[in-house]
Design a protein around this motif. Structure first.
Motif, short mmCIF file in Angstrom:
data_model
loop_
_atom_site.label_atom_id
_atom_site.label_comp_id
_atom_site.label_asym_id
_atom_site.label_seq_id
_atom_site.Cartn_x
_atom_site.Cartn_y
_atom_site.Cartn_z
N THR A 1 -59.86 29.52 12.20
CA THR A 1 -58.66 29.80 11.40
C THR A 1 -59.00 30.18 9.96
OG1 THR A 1 -58.43 27.43 10.94
CG2 THR A 1 -57.10 28.34 12.75
N GLY A 2 -60.26 30.56 9.72
CA GLY A 2 -60.60 31.06 8.39
C GLY A 2 -61.76 30.39 7.73
N GLY A 3 -62.38 29.41 8.37
CA GLY A 3 -63.54 28.76 7.78
C GLY A 3 -63.21 28.07 6.47
N THR A 4 -63.93 28.45 5.41
CA THR A 4 -63.70 27.84 4.10
C THR A 4 -62.32 28.15 3.55
OG1 THR A 4 -64.75 29.76 3.06
CG2 THR A 4 -66.14 27.82 3.49
N GLY A 5 -61.68 29.23 4.05
CA GLY A 5 -60.35 29.58 3.58
C GLY A 5 -59.24 28.98 4.43
N SER A 6 -59.60 28.27 5.45
CA SER A 6 -58.58 27.68 6.33
C SER A 6 -57.89 26.50 5.64
CB SER A 6 -59.23 27.19 7.63
OG SER A 6 -58.31 26.44 8.40
N PRO A 7 -56.55 26.38 5.78
CA PRO A 7 -55.86 25.21 5.22
C PRO A 7 -56.36 23.89 5.83
CG PRO A 7 -54.28 26.94 5.75
CD PRO A 7 -55.59 27.36 6.34
N TYR A 8 -56.88 23.99 7.07
CA TYR A 8 -57.39 22.78 7.72
C TYR A 8 -58.65 22.25 7.04
CZ TYR A 8 -54.31 23.98 11.65
OH TYR A 8 -53.24 24.27 12.45
N MET A 9 -59.32 23.10 6.25
CA MET A 9 -60.59 22.70 5.62
C MET A 9 -60.38 21.52 4.67
SD MET A 9 -63.77 23.57 5.72
CE MET A 9 -65.31 23.37 4.80
N THR A 10 -59.20 21.46 4.06
CA THR A 10 -58.95 20.35 3.13
C THR A 10 -58.79 19.01 3.84
OG1 THR A 10 -56.57 20.83 3.20
CG2 THR A 10 -57.85 21.87 1.45
N LEU A 11 -58.54 19.07 5.15
CA LEU A 11 -58.38 17.83 5.91
C LEU A 11 -59.71 17.25 6.39
CD1 LEU A 11 -55.34 18.82 8.18
CD2 LEU A 11 -55.30 17.53 6.04
N VAL A 12 -60.78 18.05 6.30
CA VAL A 12 -62.07 17.61 6.85
C VAL A 12 -62.56 16.29 6.23
CG1 VAL A 12 -64.51 18.22 7.12
CG2 VAL A 12 -62.73 19.95 7.50
N PRO A 13 -62.54 16.12 4.88
CA PRO A 13 -63.04 14.85 4.33
C PRO A 13 -62.22 13.61 4.76
CG PRO A 13 -62.96 16.53 2.63
CD PRO A 13 -62.23 17.09 3.80
N SER A 14 -60.97 13.86 5.17
CA SER A 14 -60.15 12.70 5.56
C SER A 14 -60.39 12.26 7.00
CB SER A 14 -58.67 13.03 5.38
OG SER A 14 -58.28 14.09 6.25
N MET A 15 -61.13 13.05 7.78
CA MET A 15 -61.35 12.70 9.19
C MET A 15 -62.07 11.36 9.36
SD MET A 15 -60.00 14.76 11.37
CE MET A 15 -60.98 14.56 12.85
N PRO A 16 -63.19 11.10 8.66
CA PRO A 16 -63.84 9.78 8.82
C PRO A 16 -62.93 8.62 8.40
CG PRO A 16 -65.32 11.34 7.77
CD PRO A 16 -63.99 11.98 7.77
N LEU A 17 -62.13 8.85 7.34
CA LEU A 17 -61.19 7.79 6.92
C LEU A 17 -60.17 7.51 8.01
CD1 LEU A 17 -60.52 8.81 3.21
CD2 LEU A 17 -61.85 6.86 4.01
N LEU A 18 -59.68 8.58 8.65
CA LEU A 18 -58.70 8.43 9.72
C LEU A 18 -59.29 7.64 10.89
CD1 LEU A 18 -55.88 9.13 10.76
CD2 LEU A 18 -56.83 11.25 11.69
N ILE A 19 -60.52 7.96 11.25
CA ILE A 19 -61.17 7.24 12.35
C ILE A 19 -61.37 5.77 11.97
CG2 ILE A 19 -63.25 7.09 13.75
CD1 ILE A 19 -61.48 9.44 14.44
N SER A 20 -61.68 5.50 10.70
CA SER A 20 -61.87 4.11 10.25
C SER A 20 -60.57 3.33 10.36
CB SER A 20 -62.37 4.09 8.80
OG SER A 20 -63.64 4.69 8.71
N LEU A 21 -59.45 4.01 10.06
CA LEU A 21 -58.15 3.34 10.18
C LEU A 21 -57.80 3.07 11.63
CD1 LEU A 21 -56.06 5.27 7.50
CD2 LEU A 21 -56.90 2.93 7.36
N ILE A 22 -58.14 4.04 12.51
CA ILE A 22 -57.82 3.87 13.93
C ILE A 22 -58.71 2.80 14.56
CG2 ILE A 22 -57.79 5.04 16.17
CD1 ILE A 22 -57.15 7.63 14.70
N ARG A 23 -59.98 2.75 14.16
CA ARG A 23 -60.94 1.78 14.73
C ARG A 23 -61.53 0.92 13.61
NH1 ARG A 23 -60.83 1.39 20.30
NH2 ARG A 23 -60.29 3.45 21.16
N PRO A 24 -60.73 0.03 13.02
CA PRO A 24 -61.25 -0.76 11.90
C PRO A 24 -62.30 -1.78 12.30
CG PRO A 24 -59.07 -1.55 12.55
CD PRO A 24 -59.33 -0.31 13.34
N GLY A 25 -62.34 -2.12 13.58
CA GLY A 25 -63.30 -3.13 14.01
C GLY A 25 -64.66 -2.57 14.38
N ASP A 26 -64.84 -1.23 14.35
CA ASP A 26 -66.09 -0.62 14.77
C ASP A 26 -66.42 0.51 13.80
OD1 ASP A 26 -68.30 0.29 16.08
OD2 ASP A 26 -67.27 0.83 17.95
#
Length: 432
Positions: free
Chosen positions: A75-100
């Motif tokens: 969807t555009g690589g560095t120009g994709s709007p989704y690119m800004t969500l990339v740093p939040s992915m590990p945080l999201l996984i940490s929230l979903i799996r706080p015990g691991d």
């Protein structure tokens, strides 16, 4: 839940169309692959052995992160709007799996490598690629750190909960042990009472007979009127004291045998009158006793003698408190009111009231603030037990204006209605 998430991945495809301005088979293929991966992971969770689940979770996290980065790329690589969500992915996984922490680390590493590749392929500066990878790494660190702190907090809370439950169990066990010890003491008191009933009743009968003989003989003598009234008062007070002794002996006998007379309808005015008459000897030189019981007060279902003993205990305790505090102009008041379907008796005095540390333990067996020569700590405990047997409640509090207040509540007695039956025609009487 996984099925809903898989469906939402496909339903978000129109966002790709808005970004690109045209259909994209690549993003549709990636979304379809992501959807299949989610459904396959769900199936494995339900069918694989537990020992394989941690490995499957990490593999699933890596694949999911790669598929997301594939959508970012198409969807555009560095120009994709989704690119800004990339740093939040590990945080999201940490929230979903706080015990691991491992899934968050897998997600962070996968996203960081994809970010380096996407920025590098776009011929961006190396520093820019490293900055993007650094942001992903930082979010991974904070996600893992927050997850570990969450686990520590959760473990501390669990440990505190276990300790709290342990203390509560120990307190319950201590109370049960104390109750058992008190029950044994009460049983001992009952056996002692049963063994001395006969020894007290016999001499009490002799004293009563001799007192009546002396009363008859003395009052038959020609005496001045003032002296005659004085002797009459002394004999009456002595007889009242003997009646109180006889009443206490009878109550102790009832406690020890546990076969008290059956409850019946009784008027509280009569009960209060009995108790006030017996308590008058104790309160005569200590306080003024005032009784305000309306004649129309509803009846209650109780044992009159036992209920009178309860009120007598409350009145005597009030007198003891006023005497110990050396209250000038002491007053004890008994009032009766109807509150809904309950009748309430209030026994109040103008003494010092109950100390804050005494009030919670007031009805404990063998707890007393009196000396050993004045009380055993059983009076209020037995009084509450008797009131509860009649479906009532006995509580204590301090009056706002000063002094103590004992509140005795009993349900209003509602006699059973006898259904009316039709009177049959007298037998043998025909018609016509």
């Amino acid at each position: 839940m996984s099925t809903v998430f898989a469906a939402s991945i496909l339903l978000l495809y129109p966002l790709d169309l808005l970004m690109l301005g045209q259909p994209s088979l690549a993003t549709l293929a990636v979304r379809a692959a992501w959807c299949v991966e989610m459904l396959l992971y769900t199936w494995m969770l339900m069918n694989l052995e537990d020992r394989w689940l941690p490995l499957m979770l990490r593999l699933h996290t890596g694949l999911m992160s790669s598929l997301f980065m594939g959508i970012v790329y198409f969807t555009g690589g560095t120009g994709s709007p989704y690119m800004t969500l990339v740093p939040s992915m590990p945080l999201l996984i940490s929230l979903i799996r706080p015990g691991d922490t491992k899934p968050a680390i897998v997600c962070g590493v996968t996203c960081a490598l994809w970010t380096l590749g996407i920025v590098w392929r776009a011929e961006g500066p190396v520093l820019s690629a490293l900055a993007w990878a650094g942001m992903v790494g930082a979010s991974t660190f904070f996600g893992v750190y927050g997850s570990s702190q969450f686990r520590k907090t959760q473990a501390a809370e669990e440990e505190a909960r276990v300790e709290r439950e342990r203390r509560e169990s120990m307190e319950t066990l201590t109370k049960a042990e104390r109750h058992r010890a008190q029950s044994e003491k009460l049983a001992t008191v009952g056996r002692l009472a049963a063994s001395v009933m006969h020894e007290i009743n016999n001499p009490l009968a002799f004293v009563g007979s001799n007192l009546e003989y002396l009363r008859t003989e003395v009052l038959a003598q020609p005496l001045p009127e003032e002296l005659r009234r004085e002797f009459q008062e002394v004999f009456d007070e002595t007889r009242t004291g003997m009646e109180r002794i006889r009443q206490i002996v009878a109550d102790l006998k009832g406690f020890s045998r546990m076969d008290a007379e059956e409850p019946s309808e009784c008027a509280l005015a009569d009960v209060v009158s009995d108790a006030a008459r017996l308590a008058g000897v104790r309160l005569k030189h200590v306080a003024k006793l005032t009784v305000e019981i309306p004649a129309e007060l509803p009846e209650v279902f109780a044992t009159r003698r036992r209920l009178a003993q309860v009120l007598l205990n409350l009145l005597v305790n009030a007198g003891d408190a006023l005497e110990e505090a050396k209250v000038q102009g002491g007053e004890v008041r008994v009032t009766g009111v109807v509150q809904g379907d309950k009748v309430t008796l209030l026994v109040e005095d103008n003494g010092p009231g109950f100390p804050a540390e005494v009030l919670p333990r007031l009805f404990e067996s063998f707890f007393t603030t009196k000396g050993p020569e004045k009380g055993t700590g059983l009076g209020l405990s037995l009084s509450r037990e008797m009131v509860e047997r009649f479906g009532g409640r006995l509580t204590a509090e301090n009056r706002p204006e000063g002094g103590a207040r004992l509140r005795l509540e009993l349900p209003v007695h509602k006699p059973r209605s006898v259904p009316e039956t039709e009177n049959p025609s007298p037998s043998g009487r025909g018609t016509g």
